[in-house]
Design an enzyme around this catalytic site. Structure first.
Site, mmCIF file in Angstrom:
data_model
loop_
_atom_site.group_PDB
_atom_site.id
_atom_site.type_symbol
_atom_site.label_atom_id
_atom_site.label_comp_id
_atom_site.label_asym_id
_atom_site.label_seq_id
_atom_site.Cartn_x
_atom_site.Cartn_y
_atom_site.Cartn_z
ATOM 1 N N ARG A 159 12.224 2.906 1.622
ATOM 2 C CA ARG A 159 11.835 2.043 2.749
ATOM 3 C C ARG A 159 12.992 1.080 2.993
ATOM 4 N NH1 ARG A 159 6.346 -1.072 4.081
ATOM 5 N NH2 ARG A 159 5.840 1.091 4.559
ATOM 6 N N LYS B 200 24.657 -7.799 -4.807
ATOM 7 C CA LYS B 200 26.080 -7.885 -5.161
ATOM 8 C C LYS B 200 26.926 -7.223 -4.077
ATOM 9 C CE LYS B 200 25.070 -7.456 -10.112
ATOM 10 N NZ LYS B 200 25.175 -6.501 -11.214
ATOM 11 N N ARG C 85 0.807 -1.233 0.000
ATOM 12 C CA ARG C 85 0.000 0.000 0.000
ATOM 13 C C ARG C 85 0.834 1.273 0.000
ATOM 14 N NH1 ARG C 85 -2.964 -3.015 2.471
ATOM 15 N NH2 ARG C 85 -1.238 -4.434 2.259
ATOM 16 N N THR C 86 1.934 1.291 0.740
ATOM 17 C CA THR C 86 2.756 2.513 0.737
ATOM 18 C C THR C 86 3.372 2.686 -0.647
ATOM 19 O OG1 THR C 86 3.204 2.241 3.082
ATOM 20 C CG2 THR C 86 4.665 3.706 1.886
ATOM 21 N N HIS D 259 7.649 6.427 10.407
ATOM 22 C CA HIS D 259 6.917 6.324 9.143
ATOM 23 C C HIS D 259 6.150 7.643 9.001
ATOM 24 C CE1 HIS D 259 4.987 4.635 5.771
ATOM 25 N NE2 HIS D 259 4.553 3.496 6.267
HETATM 26 C C1 NCD Z 1 2.772 -0.171 8.083
HETATM 27 C C2 NCD Z 1 4.284 -0.220 8.016
HETATM 28 O O1 NCD Z 1 4.842 -0.636 7.005
HETATM 29 O O2 NCD Z 1 4.883 0.202 8.986
HETATM 30 N N1 NCD Z 1 2.169 -0.400 6.853
HETATM 31 C C3 NCD Z 1 2.023 0.637 6.003
HETATM 32 O O3 NCD Z 1 2.938 1.358 5.683
HETATM 33 N N2 NCD Z 1 0.790 0.871 5.590
HETATM 34 C C4 NCD Z 1 2.220 -1.022 9.151
HETATM 35 C C5 NCD Z 1 2.550 -2.476 9.185
HETATM 36 O O4 NCD Z 1 3.274 -2.991 8.329
HETATM 37 O O5 NCD Z 1 2.067 -3.114 10.094
#
Ligand code: NCD
Length: 312
Positions: free
Chosen positions: A110, A89, A60-61, A138
């Site tokens: 990420r 690598k 989703r992100t 986040h």
């Molecule tokens: C969250 C994350 O990645 O921290 N998800 C997200 O970004 N929507 C929460 C999770 O993974 O539980």
């Protein structure tokens, strides 16, 4: 727009935001919502390319950033699943971000390590947007969560917010609680089993800012006075020993039965993905906003951030 202080800035932690920044981001997100609803897309980011560099699983992100970029008319380099990249690598993060900074105008990152976004920002000469750094922060999720709350209630002041689940490893609750500490009279309840308690270090920051914070293991008695019930997944990937995960994974399960005592005007939020902590029949409750408002707001807020970072 005058004095766009976000122009070319990194988004590393919610600590960097003032209430004025948040107001600008939210006003821009509202404009983005109107654009999406009336025209679907715009060309504000025409000619800009953004790298989405994801070292940890995400759908989703990743998806909402990519959608946001495309609705703004920008292009993107998707790097998902580093098992297919030069990272296997042995390439370092600092090299990888410098390479992609030379191709693109910003990098959404990420990464499993706390502080990785900050390190990336030291090396890259283009803005870095932290899309989750391990158990750290986040910030874009916290902004979309706060946007959802303020949209719904017309304010954040004086609300009672109960966060339940993995308070220790959940980066979304770390960022959101700090963001909420900017507002007046917010009461924050952290509900978790003992081994998943909220980090002491962040707790001290919250109380030093005068925030009312309570911690307890039991959820049900808090529900009648709760405006926002923010549920999180127990973060399996952060456990070194799976048997401890098994013991706590279903410590809280939100059901229609449990929500009978929840405030009628409240909302249930979850950053998703859920893995059993909210049963599917709760989705039908009109107070459940996780798959609807909260997700859509993610796209508007990310569009707003990209617009502010990449356009003067
Ligand atoms: C969250 C994350 O990645 O921290 N998800 C997200 O970004 N929507 C929460 C999770 O993974 O539980």
């Amino acid at each position: 727009m005058k004095n766009n202080s976000l122009y070319l800035s990194d988004i590393l932690s919610v600590d960097q935001f003032s209430k004025a920044d948040i107001a600008t981001i939210f006003a821009t997100a509202k404009k983005m919502e109107r654009i999406v609803k009336t025209k679907g897309a715009t060309d504000i980011l025409k000619g800009k390319i953004i790298t989405a560099l994801f070292y940890e699983p995400s759908s989703r992100t990743f998806g909402s950033f990519v959608t946001a970029i495309q609705r703004l008319g920008g292009g993107f380099i998707p790097i998902q699943g580093v098992q297919f990249s030069s990272v296997v690598k042995g390439e370092t993060l600092s090299d990888t971000v410098r390479v992609f900074a030379s191709f693109s105008d910003a990098i959404v990152l990420r990464h499993p390590e706390v502080g990785s976004a900050k390190i990336a920002a030291e090396f890259a000469n283009k803005p870095i947007i932290n899309a989750g750094d391990g158990v750290g922060e986040h910030p874009t999720q916290a902004l979309l969560d706060l946007f959802t709350i303020t949209n719904h209630f017309g304010k954040a002041d004086k609300l009672t917010i109960t966060m339940a689940g993995d308070m220790l490893n959940g980066r979304t609750v770390h960022s959101l609680s700090k963001l909420l500490s900017l507002y007046r009279g917010v009461t924050l309840n952290f509900v978790s089993p003992d081994i998943l308690k909220f980090p002491r270090e962040i707790m001290q920051k919250l109380t030093a800012r005068g925030m009312r914070v309570h911690e307890q293991e039991r959820l049900v008695d808090l529900l009648p006075a709760t405006d926002v019930l923010y549920v999180t997944r127990v973060q399996k990937e952060r456990f070194s020993d799976l048997s401890s995960y098994e013991k706590v994974k279903h410590h809280y399960i939100i059901t229609p039965e449990l929500l009978k005592s929840f405030k009628k005007t409240g909302i249930v939020m979850h950053p998703l993905p859920r893995v059993g902590e909210i049963t599917m029949d709760v989705d039908l409750d009109r107070r459940a906003v996780y798959i609807t408002e909260q997700m859509r707001n993610g796209m508007y807020v990310r569009m707003a951030l990209l617009r502010l970072i990449l356009n003067r």
